[in-house]
Design a protein around this motif. Sequence first.
Motif, PDB file in Angstrom:
ATOM      1  N   THR A  54       9.801  20.745  35.997  1.00 21.44           N
ATOM      2  CA  THR A  54       9.556  22.131  36.398  1.00 21.44           C
ATOM      3  C   THR A  54       9.163  22.964  35.169  1.00 21.44           C
ATOM      4  OG1 THR A  54      11.113  21.970  38.203  1.00 21.44           O
ATOM      5  CG2 THR A  54      10.614  24.186  37.405  1.00 21.44           C
ATOM      6  N   ARG A 112       8.309  30.358  37.799  1.00 18.30           N
ATOM      7  CA  ARG A 112       8.156  28.908  37.825  1.00 18.30           C
ATOM      8  C   ARG A 112       6.766  28.592  38.340  1.00 18.30           C
ATOM      9  NH1 ARG A 112      13.435  29.852  39.319  1.00 18.30           N
ATOM     10  NH2 ARG A 112      14.987  28.780  38.018  1.00 18.30           N
ATOM     11  N   VAL A 154      12.428  21.761  52.744  1.00 20.83           N
ATOM     12  CA  VAL A 154      12.900  23.140  52.866  1.00 20.83           C
ATOM     13  C   VAL A 154      14.379  23.109  53.221  1.00 20.83           C
ATOM     14  CG1 VAL A 154      12.674  25.301  54.143  1.00 20.83           C
ATOM     15  CG2 VAL A 154      10.627  23.971  53.551  1.00 20.83           C
ATOM     16  N   ASP A 155      15.186  23.731  52.374  1.00 15.20           N
ATOM     17  CA  ASP A 155      16.623  23.808  52.651  1.00 15.20           C
ATOM     18  C   ASP A 155      16.830  24.827  53.761  1.00 15.20           C
ATOM     19  OD1 ASP A 155      19.341  24.041  52.734  1.00 15.20           O
ATOM     20  OD2 ASP A 155      19.611  24.087  50.565  1.00 15.20           O
ATOM     21  N   ASP A 205      18.626  28.511  53.296  1.00 19.91           N
ATOM     22  CA  ASP A 205      18.008  29.758  52.859  1.00 19.91           C
ATOM     23  C   ASP A 205      16.486  29.694  52.768  1.00 19.91           C
ATOM     24  OD1 ASP A 205      17.748  28.108  50.735  1.00 19.91           O
ATOM     25  OD2 ASP A 205      18.894  29.326  49.328  1.00 19.91           O
ATOM     26  N   GLU A 230      14.612  27.841  50.935  1.00 19.63           N
ATOM     27  CA  GLU A 230      14.050  27.487  49.628  1.00 19.63           C
ATOM     28  C   GLU A 230      13.390  26.105  49.705  1.00 19.63           C
ATOM     29  OE1 GLU A 230      13.860  28.970  46.728  1.00 19.63           O
ATOM     30  OE2 GLU A 230      15.252  30.662  46.799  1.00 19.63           O
ATOM     31  N   THR A 231      12.258  25.974  49.037  1.00 12.95           N
ATOM     32  CA  THR A 231      11.604  24.677  48.938  1.00 12.95           C
ATOM     33  C   THR A 231      12.088  23.994  47.669  1.00 12.95           C
ATOM     34  OG1 THR A 231       9.660  25.453  50.126  1.00 12.95           O
ATOM     35  CG2 THR A 231       9.388  23.489  48.743  1.00 12.95           C
ATOM     36  N   VAL A 232      12.727  22.866  47.834  1.00 16.39           N
ATOM     37  CA  VAL A 232      13.373  22.188  46.698  1.00 16.39           C
ATOM     38  C   VAL A 232      13.051  20.699  46.745  1.00 16.39           C
ATOM     39  CG1 VAL A 232      15.253  23.878  46.616  1.00 16.39           C
ATOM     40  CG2 VAL A 232      15.497  21.825  48.015  1.00 16.39           C
TER      41      VAL A 232
END
Lengths: 168, 316
Positions: free
Chosen positions: B64, B82, B299-300, B303, B305-307
């Motif tokens: 990252t 980021r 995608v979590d 929330d 978020e893309t992780v």
Amino acid sequence: MQSAKDTFYEVLRGRLVVGNPERTIVLRGVTRPGVMVVENELVSAVDLTDCFRLSWGESKTDVAGALPMVAMSCEIEYETAGTAANAGMDRGRMLAAMDGELLVAVRTWPQHALKNNYAGLAFGQAVKAMSTNVWWGDVVFGELTVEGERLKRAATVQVMSYQEAGEL
Amino acid sequence: MSTVGETMSPVLRRVRAYFAPVVRASETPTIFDAAQSGGFGLDCPPAPWVDLGWIDGFVRKCGTKVVALRSGAPATTQMQVRTEIEATVSFGFESWGKVQLALASGTQQMNLLKVASGAVAEGSGGTAVAAVALGSGSTATVLQVGVAAAAGFAVGELVAVDVDYVAATGFVGSGLSGAYVRSALTDVDYVRRVTLNVGRIASISATTGALTLEAPLLAGVPSAAMKVSGVVGFCDREGSSFFQEWSGLFVGEGQQGERVVWFYPRLQAMVGISEDVSASLGGYEKARLAGAFRALPVVDAVDGETVVCFRSYVAG
């Protein structure tokens, strides 16, 4: 580190008994599992055969943490002359069996155990569970040596523990 | 949770690896919930996770990129962003098996099916012996093939269990997609060639014709359409086009009973097929399966978020 030493001995003794319950010694008139801590026994001019004798060697301390981490070297000596029934011609097999019993006892997962304080036993008090674990590495076997009719080996295990506040 | 457990750095000895299927058509991974299952027994992972055994050389790398956004004169960092999200993981397997080979290769991993008499030689195995149909009563560990067919198998033999190939395209393989068929093939055994639904025969009943396997099949209870083929080995090919994808779970157990759990919902191989050869005792060399994988995003749902990976700490 006494608690760590005592705990490791207790765990090793328990596992060795599971591996071979018939390996026993008679020490000070008592029949017990074939493993002993040399510094906890009377000084003897003769080493007992067919049992594991633990002694503690070098100690190192890593203080770069919330608690000091101590690593101690535990030397485990054992020797055999074989059995009288086979005129000692099975001494190689007997030593190999002890190698195997020790290897299994040390390597059985998990290689850690809750540290106990055994000091109270001397005063009739119960064993106290402590806050951290004792853990240990793999067994390192030394060379096989020959002393007369006996085959002998020393193995080493590194035993680690955190030194808790107030621990002796 | 003890105070000590919270403050001491985990002292790890080895890392255990597990994998689970990703439904390729929908890119749906298997989700590991550390809050529910973080303390599972290492020898009995929660379904559908499959134990890959101990691994070594476990290395995680974060790719990252964080860059500063500057403005003004002189330029002053006003904020950070980021610009790229990337994570990779690499390790070596301590054992060889069908699953380990398949995952390490990162592409379709062929089962070398027992070859029919007189078959033309092929790099990944010639025309196979006709597969054996499964009878009723088969389970994930017991294959009912009948007394006559059972005589054609031997204890210790590997078997592939899956459906016939019927000129379809797309992902094939039960339990976990083993390959992607881009254009129709003619080999009726193709699915069994690439399936990860493989087991080893532990015993054979000469009276009932049941093959008992050492471990349950990856795909669970076989369907009536599945058949059994004998397998003599495995084969993977440098240059294969398919990207194997799986959900990965890595567990490092600290010596105070705590755990660090690394969960990668989607992993794909990022290197070709190779082995890590190292010196062994007695002048020998040991060839270990080695793999390096790139994490793909999910995608979590918590929330949005893309992780690409989750690291959980579970106290002892």
